[in-house]
Design a protein around this motif. Structure first.
Motif, short mmCIF file in Angstrom:
data_model
loop_
_atom_site.label_atom_id
_atom_site.label_comp_id
_atom_site.label_asym_id
_atom_site.label_seq_id
_atom_site.Cartn_x
_atom_site.Cartn_y
_atom_site.Cartn_z
N VAL A 160 -19.67 6.12 8.32
CA VAL A 160 -18.91 6.95 7.38
C VAL A 160 -17.44 6.54 7.42
O VAL A 160 -16.78 6.39 6.38
N LEU A 161 -16.92 6.34 8.62
CA LEU A 161 -15.53 5.93 8.78
C LEU A 161 -15.31 4.53 8.21
O LEU A 161 -14.31 4.27 7.53
N ALA A 162 -16.25 3.61 8.45
CA ALA A 162 -16.14 2.26 7.91
C ALA A 162 -16.12 2.29 6.39
O ALA A 162 -15.34 1.57 5.75
N SER A 163 -16.96 3.12 5.79
CA SER A 163 -17.03 3.23 4.33
C SER A 163 -15.72 3.77 3.76
O SER A 163 -15.21 3.26 2.76
N ALA A 164 -15.18 4.80 4.39
CA ALA A 164 -13.95 5.41 3.90
C ALA A 164 -12.77 4.45 4.02
O ALA A 164 -11.95 4.34 3.10
N GLN A 165 -12.68 3.73 5.12
CA GLN A 165 -11.57 2.79 5.30
C GLN A 165 -11.68 1.63 4.32
O GLN A 165 -10.67 1.15 3.80
N GLN A 193 0.83 -1.19 0.00
CA GLN A 193 0.00 0.00 0.00
C GLN A 193 0.87 1.25 0.00
O GLN A 193 1.95 1.29 0.59
N ARG A 194 0.36 2.27 -0.66
CA ARG A 194 1.10 3.53 -0.70
C ARG A 194 0.62 4.49 0.38
O ARG A 194 1.41 5.24 0.94
N TYR A 195 -0.68 4.45 0.68
CA TYR A 195 -1.24 5.41 1.62
C TYR A 195 -1.68 4.74 2.91
O TYR A 195 -2.34 3.70 2.89
N ASP A 196 -1.30 5.33 4.02
CA ASP A 196 -1.75 4.89 5.34
C ASP A 196 -2.84 5.83 5.83
O ASP A 196 -2.85 7.02 5.51
N TRP A 197 -3.74 5.25 6.61
CA TRP A 197 -4.84 6.04 7.15
C TRP A 197 -4.32 7.08 8.12
O TRP A 197 -3.51 6.80 8.99
N GLY A 198 -4.81 8.32 7.96
CA GLY A 198 -4.43 9.39 8.87
C GLY A 198 -5.58 9.78 9.76
O GLY A 198 -5.57 9.55 10.97
N GLY A 199 -6.61 10.36 9.17
CA GLY A 199 -7.78 10.76 9.96
C GLY A 199 -8.88 11.27 9.05
O GLY A 199 -8.66 11.60 7.89
N LYS A 252 6.51 10.56 1.85
CA LYS A 252 6.81 10.64 3.29
C LYS A 252 6.24 11.91 3.92
O LYS A 252 6.92 12.63 4.67
N ARG A 253 4.99 12.18 3.62
CA ARG A 253 4.32 13.33 4.22
C ARG A 253 2.81 13.13 4.19
O ARG A 253 2.30 12.26 3.47
N ASP A 254 2.11 13.91 4.99
CA ASP A 254 0.66 13.85 5.03
C ASP A 254 0.06 14.58 3.83
O ASP A 254 0.59 15.61 3.38
N VAL A 255 -1.04 14.04 3.33
CA VAL A 255 -1.78 14.67 2.24
C VAL A 255 -3.21 14.89 2.74
O VAL A 255 -3.83 13.97 3.27
N GLU A 256 -3.72 16.08 2.55
CA GLU A 256 -5.05 16.42 3.08
C GLU A 256 -5.95 16.97 1.99
O GLU A 256 -5.50 17.72 1.12
N ALA A 298 -16.25 16.82 4.35
CA ALA A 298 -15.31 15.82 4.85
C ALA A 298 -13.88 16.31 4.65
O ALA A 298 -13.52 16.75 3.55
N THR A 299 -13.08 16.23 5.70
CA THR A 299 -11.66 16.55 5.63
C THR A 299 -10.87 15.28 5.90
O THR A 299 -10.97 14.71 6.99
N LEU A 300 -10.11 14.84 4.91
CA LEU A 300 -9.41 13.56 4.98
C LEU A 300 -7.90 13.79 5.02
O LEU A 300 -7.37 14.65 4.32
N THR A 301 -7.21 13.00 5.85
CA THR A 301 -5.75 13.05 5.92
C THR A 301 -5.19 11.65 5.74
O THR A 301 -5.60 10.71 6.44
N LEU A 302 -4.28 11.49 4.77
CA LEU A 302 -3.58 10.23 4.54
C LEU A 302 -2.08 10.48 4.57
O LEU A 302 -1.62 11.59 4.29
#
Length: 293
Positions: free
Chosen positions: A255-260, A154-160, A183-187, A173-177
């Motif tokens: 919503v969180l379950a769907s996004a993950q 996987q390239r992206y890890d769950w952030g928030g 090697k940085r967060d993307v929002e 919705a504000t997403l952070t991965l």
């Protein structure tokens, strides 16, 4: 029952009851059948929760194996003997793993320590929301870890994820991965018609995968309470290759379950596209002619 005076003056009363306790549960079931009203799970004596067994052991899982206790024996009130086991906040890692390999029938060799630790952590978080965790909820949490894309692929890890809902405005919705390559967060922040749509669209904007289509999307509750776990299962088609990839996510927040679950599917597509691209590069470097379609 009978009431008989004890001693002179009738100061003390001794009660002798003739209640046939073994008829309590059959009678309750008969009334439920005739009236069409379901007996609540938390109903005293005859409710299903009264027959669950609970496992206790220490939190670090290094204790004496734990003890079992049960509110009452089902056969005392005329119900069939129950072997239903409930895990709760007082259950430790030993009971958790024992239930996975015992009642759920999972092969211990298939479970990595990291997967067990993640599932146990999420189990404890769920216990903070509700008293007992049902077998279906536990199965959803474990499946979420078992079928998650491995870290190497996987390239992206769950952030928030933060979602704002209400009647005064459109859902946001504000997403952070975390991008493993950069090697940085993307929002990303997205406004849409529903909270789930906003979250999934934010994922699409971050991963920027071309030509994908959501083919199937379902959410199933794993319990009867409002805070029960919901499991989201999604099937996403990569139009470039025609392959369909699935993802699943579980959480007490749908919503969180769907996004993950969507992130899990998109990570699979991303890994597959990179694998195909690398294979083509290897063929070209080896001098093999690659036919373009």
């Amino acid at each position: 029952f009978f009431v008989a005076p004890e001693g002179e003056g009738g100061g003390d009363l001794q009660q002798l009851t003739a209640v046939r306790a073994e008829e309590l549960y059959p009678t309750s079931q008969l009334v439920a059948k005739l009236t069409g009203l379901k007996v609540q799970r938390n109903k005293a004596v005859v409710g299903e929760n009264a027959f669950y067994q609970r496992h206790l052991d220490n939190y670090d899982g290094k204790g004496d194996g734990g003890v079992m206790y049960q509110i009452l024996r089902p056969e005392e009130v005329g119900a069939a003997k129950s072997d239903k086991l409930v895990l709760g906040k007082s259950s430790g890692r030993t009971a958790f793993v024992s239930h996975l390999t015992g009642a759920m029938g999972l092969d211990a060799k298939l479970l990595r320590d990291e997967q067990i630790d993640n599932a146990f952590r999420r189990f404890k978080e769920l216990c903070d929301l509700k008293k007992d965790v049902t077998p279906l909820e536990l199965e959803a949490l474990v499946n979420d870890e078992l079928y998650r894309v491995s870290g190497a692929k996987q390239r992206y890890d769950w952030g928030g994820l933060q979602v704002y809902l209400g009647t005064a405005g459109r859902p946001t919705a504000t997403l952070t991965l975390f991008d493993r390559q950069l090697k940085r967060d993307v929002e990303r922040t997205v406004v849409a018609e529903t909270g789930i749509t906003a979250a999934l669209t934010a994922l699409e904007q971050v991963l920027q995968l071309p030509a994908i289509k959501l083919m199937d999307f379902s959410i199933l509750s794993k319990g009867a309470a409002a805070e029960s776990v919901g499991e989201a299962v999604l099937h996403v088609k990569c139009l470039e290759t025609g392959k369909v990839f699935y993802g699943r996510g579980s959480s007490s927040d749908i919503v969180l379950a769907s996004a993950q679950g969507y992130l899990n599917a998109l990570n699979r597509i991303y890994g597959h596209r990179n694998q195909v691209t690398q294979s083509l590069i290897d063929l070209q470097l080896s001098g093999t002619r690659v036919r373009k379609y």
